[in-house]
Design a protein around this motif. Sequence first.
Motif, PDB file in Angstrom:
ATOM      1  N   PRO A  45       0.819  -1.212   0.000  1.00 44.85           N
ATOM      2  CA  PRO A  45       0.000   0.000   0.000  1.00 44.85           C
ATOM      3  C   PRO A  45       0.863   1.276   0.000  1.00 44.85           C
ATOM      4  O   PRO A  45       0.494   2.268  -0.624  1.00 44.85           O
ATOM      5  CB  PRO A  45      -0.819  -0.125   1.284  1.00 44.85           C
ATOM      6  N   ARG A  46       2.002   1.240   0.663  1.00 49.92           N
ATOM      7  CA  ARG A  46       2.908   2.397   0.663  1.00 49.92           C
ATOM      8  C   ARG A  46       3.375   2.721  -0.758  1.00 49.92           C
ATOM      9  O   ARG A  46       3.390   3.879  -1.167  1.00 49.92           O
ATOM     10  CB  ARG A  46       4.108   2.146   1.570  1.00 49.92           C
ATOM     11  N   GLN A  47       3.754   1.692  -1.525  1.00 56.23           N
ATOM     12  CA  GLN A  47       4.173   1.907  -2.907  1.00 56.23           C
ATOM     13  C   GLN A  47       3.038   2.509  -3.729  1.00 56.23           C
ATOM     14  O   GLN A  47       3.268   3.379  -4.567  1.00 56.23           O
ATOM     15  CB  GLN A  47       4.634   0.600  -3.546  1.00 56.23           C
ATOM     16  N   VAL A  48       1.832   2.053  -3.479  1.00 57.33           N
ATOM     17  CA  VAL A  48       0.670   2.568  -4.217  1.00 57.33           C
ATOM     18  C   VAL A  48       0.416   4.025  -3.842  1.00 57.33           C
ATOM     19  O   VAL A  48       0.176   4.862  -4.711  1.00 57.33           O
ATOM     20  CB  VAL A  48      -0.580   1.702  -3.961  1.00 57.33           C
ATOM     21  N   ARG A  49       0.487   4.345  -2.543  1.00 55.73           N
ATOM     22  CA  ARG A  49       0.301   5.735  -2.123  1.00 55.73           C
ATOM     23  C   ARG A  49       1.353   6.647  -2.767  1.00 55.73           C
ATOM     24  O   ARG A  49       1.034   7.737  -3.234  1.00 55.73           O
ATOM     25  CB  ARG A  49       0.368   5.850  -0.598  1.00 55.73           C
ATOM     26  N   GLU A  50       2.609   6.185  -2.808  1.00 51.34           N
ATOM     27  CA  GLU A  50       3.676   6.970  -3.432  1.00 51.34           C
ATOM     28  C   GLU A  50       3.429   7.130  -4.931  1.00 51.34           C
ATOM     29  O   GLU A  50       3.651   8.199  -5.494  1.00 51.34           O
ATOM     30  CB  GLU A  50       5.035   6.324  -3.176  1.00 51.34           C
ATOM     31  N   PHE A  51       2.985   6.059  -5.578  1.00 53.21           N
ATOM     32  CA  PHE A  51       2.669   6.093  -7.010  1.00 53.21           C
ATOM     33  C   PHE A  51       1.572   7.117  -7.274  1.00 53.21           C
ATOM     34  O   PHE A  51       1.698   7.967  -8.151  1.00 53.21           O
ATOM     35  CB  PHE A  51       2.247   4.690  -7.455  1.00 53.21           C
ATOM     36  N   ILE A  52       0.503   7.051  -6.505  1.00 54.48           N
ATOM     37  CA  ILE A  52      -0.619   7.976  -6.684  1.00 54.48           C
ATOM     38  C   ILE A  52      -0.173   9.404  -6.392  1.00 54.48           C
ATOM     39  O   ILE A  52      -0.466  10.322  -7.164  1.00 54.48           O
ATOM     40  CB  ILE A  52      -1.818   7.575  -5.807  1.00 54.48           C
ATOM     41  N   ALA A  53       0.553   9.608  -5.303  1.00 53.10           N
ATOM     42  CA  ALA A  53       0.989  10.956  -4.924  1.00 53.10           C
ATOM     43  C   ALA A  53       1.829  11.597  -6.015  1.00 53.10           C
ATOM     44  O   ALA A  53       1.737  12.813  -6.249  1.00 53.10           O
ATOM     45  CB  ALA A  53       1.765  10.907  -3.611  1.00 53.10           C
ATOM     46  N   ARG A  54       2.624  10.800  -6.710  1.00 52.75           N
ATOM     47  CA  ARG A  54       3.487  11.337  -7.755  1.00 52.75           C
ATOM     48  C   ARG A  54       2.699  11.858  -8.948  1.00 52.75           C
ATOM     49  O   ARG A  54       3.068  12.851  -9.567  1.00 52.75           O
ATOM     50  CB  ARG A  54       4.490  10.275  -8.223  1.00 52.75           C
ATOM     51  N   ASP A  56      -0.866  12.415  -8.969  1.00 50.80           N
ATOM     52  CA  ASP A  56      -2.143  13.022  -8.590  1.00 50.80           C
ATOM     53  C   ASP A  56      -2.027  14.544  -8.614  1.00 50.80           C
ATOM     54  O   ASP A  56      -1.569  15.162  -7.662  1.00 50.80           O
ATOM     55  CB  ASP A  56      -2.540  12.528  -7.200  1.00 50.80           C
ATOM     56  N   LYS A  57      -2.447  15.169  -9.707  1.00 51.11           N
ATOM     57  CA  LYS A  57      -2.280  16.609  -9.904  1.00 51.11           C
ATOM     58  C   LYS A  57      -3.132  17.459  -8.960  1.00 51.11           C
ATOM     59  O   LYS A  57      -2.722  18.524  -8.549  1.00 51.11           O
ATOM     60  CB  LYS A  57      -2.606  17.004 -11.356  1.00 51.11           C
ATOM     61  N   ASP A  58      -4.352  17.000  -8.623  1.00 51.55           N
ATOM     62  CA  ASP A  58      -5.213  17.826  -7.776  1.00 51.55           C
ATOM     63  C   ASP A  58      -5.169  17.434  -6.301  1.00 51.55           C
ATOM     64  O   ASP A  58      -5.848  18.034  -5.473  1.00 51.55           O
ATOM     65  CB  ASP A  58      -6.652  17.841  -8.294  1.00 51.55           C
ATOM     66  N   GLY A  59      -4.378  16.414  -5.970  1.00 50.04           N
ATOM     67  CA  GLY A  59      -4.182  16.041  -4.570  1.00 50.04           C
ATOM     68  C   GLY A  59      -5.377  15.408  -3.891  1.00 50.04           C
ATOM     69  O   GLY A  59      -5.467  15.390  -2.672  1.00 50.04           O
ATOM     70  N   ASP A  60      -6.286  14.816  -4.669  1.00 51.62           N
ATOM     71  CA  ASP A  60      -7.469  14.212  -4.064  1.00 51.62           C
ATOM     72  C   ASP A  60      -7.278  12.742  -3.679  1.00 51.62           C
ATOM     73  O   ASP A  60      -8.204  12.087  -3.225  1.00 51.62           O
ATOM     74  CB  ASP A  60      -8.689  14.368  -4.974  1.00 51.62           C
ATOM     75  N   GLY A  61      -6.069  12.219  -3.877  1.00 48.75           N
ATOM     76  CA  GLY A  61      -5.781  10.842  -3.475  1.00 48.75           C
ATOM     77  C   GLY A  61      -6.187   9.783  -4.472  1.00 48.75           C
ATOM     78  O   GLY A  61      -6.201   8.595  -4.159  1.00 48.75           O
ATOM     79  N   SER A  62      -6.537  10.205  -5.676  1.00 46.49           N
ATOM     80  CA  SER A  62      -6.907   9.249  -6.718  1.00 46.49           C
ATOM     81  C   SER A  62      -6.220   9.634  -8.020  1.00 46.49           C
ATOM     82  O   SER A  62      -5.691  10.727  -8.161  1.00 46.49           O
ATOM     83  CB  SER A  62      -8.429   9.213  -6.910  1.00 46.49           C
ATOM     84  N   VAL A  63      -6.250   8.705  -8.970  1.00 53.03           N
ATOM     85  CA  VAL A  63      -5.706   8.970 -10.304  1.00 53.03           C
ATOM     86  C   VAL A  63      -6.901   9.247 -11.205  1.00 53.03           C
ATOM     87  O   VAL A  63      -7.703   8.357 -11.482  1.00 53.03           O
ATOM     88  CB  VAL A  63      -4.900   7.760 -10.833  1.00 53.03           C
TER      89      VAL A  63
END
Length: 109
Positions: A45-54, A56-63
């Motif tokens: 899950p940490r890798q996924v959060r880092e992937f999304i954060a990289r 995610d342009k609007d910062g809503d936690g999703s792609v």
Amino acid sequence: MCSTLPHLQALKEQFATYIDRNGDERSSMEEVLSYLRKYDTDVTPRQVREFIARIDKDGDGSVDFIPDYLMEVSSPDFDVAIAKEWFSLEDTNGDGYVTREELINIATM
């Protein structure tokens, strides 16, 4: 980024088929985790959060399909951090190498 309508439609279908399982034009943490686990069952899950954060342009936690996904698949600008991220996802047994078998598995997924 410049693209043709058929190319955008193909990307949208790809996003909907493989990543956006519920069809809301955005991919949640769970949807991204499910997608990435097709390639690496041990993705954390940490890798996924880092992937999304990289991406995610609007910062809503999703792609989101627009702009996050389109920018990710259309951008020729890759750096070492992005390459390492993808390498770690493709190195499914974590041995520091991406073998022929791992590449074949990724390609068939």
